[in-house]
Design a protein around this motif. Structure first.
Motif, short mmCIF file in Angstrom:
data_model
loop_
_atom_site.label_atom_id
_atom_site.label_comp_id
_atom_site.label_asym_id
_atom_site.label_seq_id
_atom_site.Cartn_x
_atom_site.Cartn_y
_atom_site.Cartn_z
N TYR A 31 2.31 1.99 1.95
CA TYR A 31 1.19 1.74 1.06
C TYR A 31 0.44 0.50 1.53
O TYR A 31 1.07 -0.50 1.91
CB TYR A 31 1.66 1.50 -0.38
CG TYR A 31 2.37 2.66 -1.02
CD1 TYR A 31 1.67 3.61 -1.77
CD2 TYR A 31 3.75 2.80 -0.91
CE1 TYR A 31 2.33 4.67 -2.39
CE2 TYR A 31 4.42 3.85 -1.52
CZ TYR A 31 3.70 4.79 -2.26
OH TYR A 31 4.35 5.84 -2.86
N PHE A 143 2.65 -2.56 -8.82
CA PHE A 143 2.08 -1.32 -8.29
C PHE A 143 3.10 -0.18 -8.36
O PHE A 143 2.78 0.94 -8.82
CB PHE A 143 1.62 -1.53 -6.85
CG PHE A 143 1.24 -0.26 -6.14
CD1 PHE A 143 0.02 0.34 -6.36
CD2 PHE A 143 2.12 0.33 -5.24
CE1 PHE A 143 -0.33 1.53 -5.71
CE2 PHE A 143 1.78 1.50 -4.58
CZ PHE A 143 0.55 2.11 -4.81
N LEU A 144 4.32 -0.43 -7.92
CA LEU A 144 5.31 0.64 -7.83
C LEU A 144 5.81 1.10 -9.18
O LEU A 144 6.17 2.27 -9.36
CB LEU A 144 6.47 0.19 -6.94
CG LEU A 144 6.08 0.01 -5.47
CD1 LEU A 144 7.19 -0.66 -4.69
CD2 LEU A 144 5.71 1.35 -4.83
N ARG A 146 3.94 1.45 -11.68
CA ARG A 146 2.90 2.41 -12.09
C ARG A 146 2.95 3.70 -11.27
O ARG A 146 2.67 4.78 -11.78
CB ARG A 146 1.51 1.78 -11.93
CG ARG A 146 1.24 0.58 -12.82
CD ARG A 146 -0.25 0.21 -12.81
NE ARG A 146 -0.75 -0.06 -11.47
CZ ARG A 146 -0.81 -1.26 -10.91
NH1 ARG A 146 -0.35 -2.33 -11.59
NH2 ARG A 146 -1.30 -1.43 -9.69
N GLU A 147 3.31 3.56 -10.00
CA GLU A 147 3.19 4.67 -9.05
C GLU A 147 4.42 5.60 -9.05
O GLU A 147 4.28 6.81 -8.82
CB GLU A 147 2.99 4.10 -7.65
CG GLU A 147 2.71 5.11 -6.56
CD GLU A 147 1.30 5.66 -6.62
OE1 GLU A 147 1.06 6.69 -5.98
OE2 GLU A 147 0.45 5.06 -7.32
#
Length: 337
Positions: A31, A143-144, A146-147
């Motif tokens: 990412y 971020f992760l 959420r991802e």
């Protein structure tokens, strides 16, 4: 100050290298992220072998500008990651973060004397700092979560050597972190280790007391320069910018640890030839003094910085590598918390 002392001291900040571990193609999902003040950065997340939520583990390697995976002169690959990723990827999302401006994989260069190095670049020079390393890890967690289907009951930051200095800072910045694991990283001001080593050499008789004092005086002169220009990326000491040195000593790892109420595992080698254990011992004392009970301090008395132990059998020196055992101890500890 002697060249030998400089070389030995510099080794205390060098990256870990594991020649046996090679990451197969497709092992990671890559990412590209971006954040204000941090710029663009790359993270690499192990691909799950089964569906369903799993804990998140950020693994922070040691210092230096090497790629995470690098090709040596022999054609073989080495890595700055001490953890056996494949062993634990089935149960965790394991996250690696490339240094600023450095690719995930590349070949090393070699000087005429055979010394391996990797060419620096402007991005690395201008961004590499404790703030960058801790900040990117904190942003990666956000971020992760959420991802990916992250089990948020366990979000772990695990650091080795210089990464150990970064790990508690990440937990201060990001309250989603539930556990911190630190391997062979200093608790006090990183620059103090150079002073401590000079004093110990004088005490052992390796150098004279006068030479020890000259070294200490010389170090203080260098430190005065660093702290006079803490944001400078044009002036360097030991190949790293004043920004790097000042940022890593603006707060100590111990100060960051003491801000945390979450479980912390701190692991040392009793015969660490790069990171003096006396610096690390102080952390346990300070937690006791303040009545804090969230620190587990584990020492491998005969292990060096890489958790290798040496013994003599029939006149021959035998080395025992305990790094996998040490990591397993950490995961067993995590499972118990």
């Amino acid at each position: 100050m002697s060249k030998t002392f400089y070389v030995l001291a510099f080794l205390s900040i060098c990256t870990f290298s594991v020649s046996a571990q090679v990451f197969p193609k497709g092992m990671f999902e890559d990412y590209e992220l971006s954040a204000s003040k941090l710029g663009d950065f790359s993270i690499h997340v192990s691909k799950p072998t089964a569906k369903g939520p799993r804990p998140l583990l950020i693994y922070l390697d040691g210092s230096g500008n090497y790629p995470i995976q690098f090709k040596t002169k022999s054609g073989r690959y080495s890595t700055s990651i001490a953890l056996d990723i494949a062993k634990y990827a089935k149960d965790y999302y394991i996250v690696l973060i490339s240094k600023p401006g450095i690719p995930f994989s590349d070949s090393l260069r070699y000087s005429e004397s055979g010394r391996a190095f990797y060419l620096g670049n402007k991005t690395y020079k201008e961004r590499y700092s404790l703030d960058w390393r801790a900040g990117t890890a904190a942003e990666a967690i956000n971020f992760l979560v959420r991802e990916l289907p992250v089990d948020q009951k366990k979000i772990i930051v695990m650091g080795y050597s210089e990464g150990s200095q970064v790990a508690p800072r990440v937990a201060v910045l990001n309250k989603k972190v539930t556990h911190v694991v630190c391997f062979v990283g200093n608790a006090l001001n990183q620059l103090y280790d150079f002073i401590l080593e000079a004093r110990l050499e004088a005490d052992r008789g390796t150098i004279s007391a006068e030479e020890g004092q000259r070294r200490v005086d010389s170090l203080y002169l260098e430190y005065e320069k660093i702290y006079a220009k803490p944001l400078s990326v044009d002036e360097t000491w030991y190949g790293e910018t004043y920004l790097k040195w000042s940022s890593f000593t603006k707060t100590t790892p111990l100060e960051n640890m003491l801000q945390l109420g979450i479980p912390i595992l701190y692991v040392a080698g009793g015969k660490d030839n790069h990171q003096n254990i006396m610096d690390m011992d102080y952390a346990r004392l300070e937690f006791l003094r303040k009545g804090k009970k969230n620190l587990t301090y584990k020492v491998y008395p005969n292990a060096n910085h890489y958790f290798q132990e040496s013994s003599t059998v029939d006149g021959k020196v035998k080395k025992t590598d305990r790094i996998d055992e040490v990591h397993q101890f950490a995961f067993d500890w995590l499972n118990s918390k």
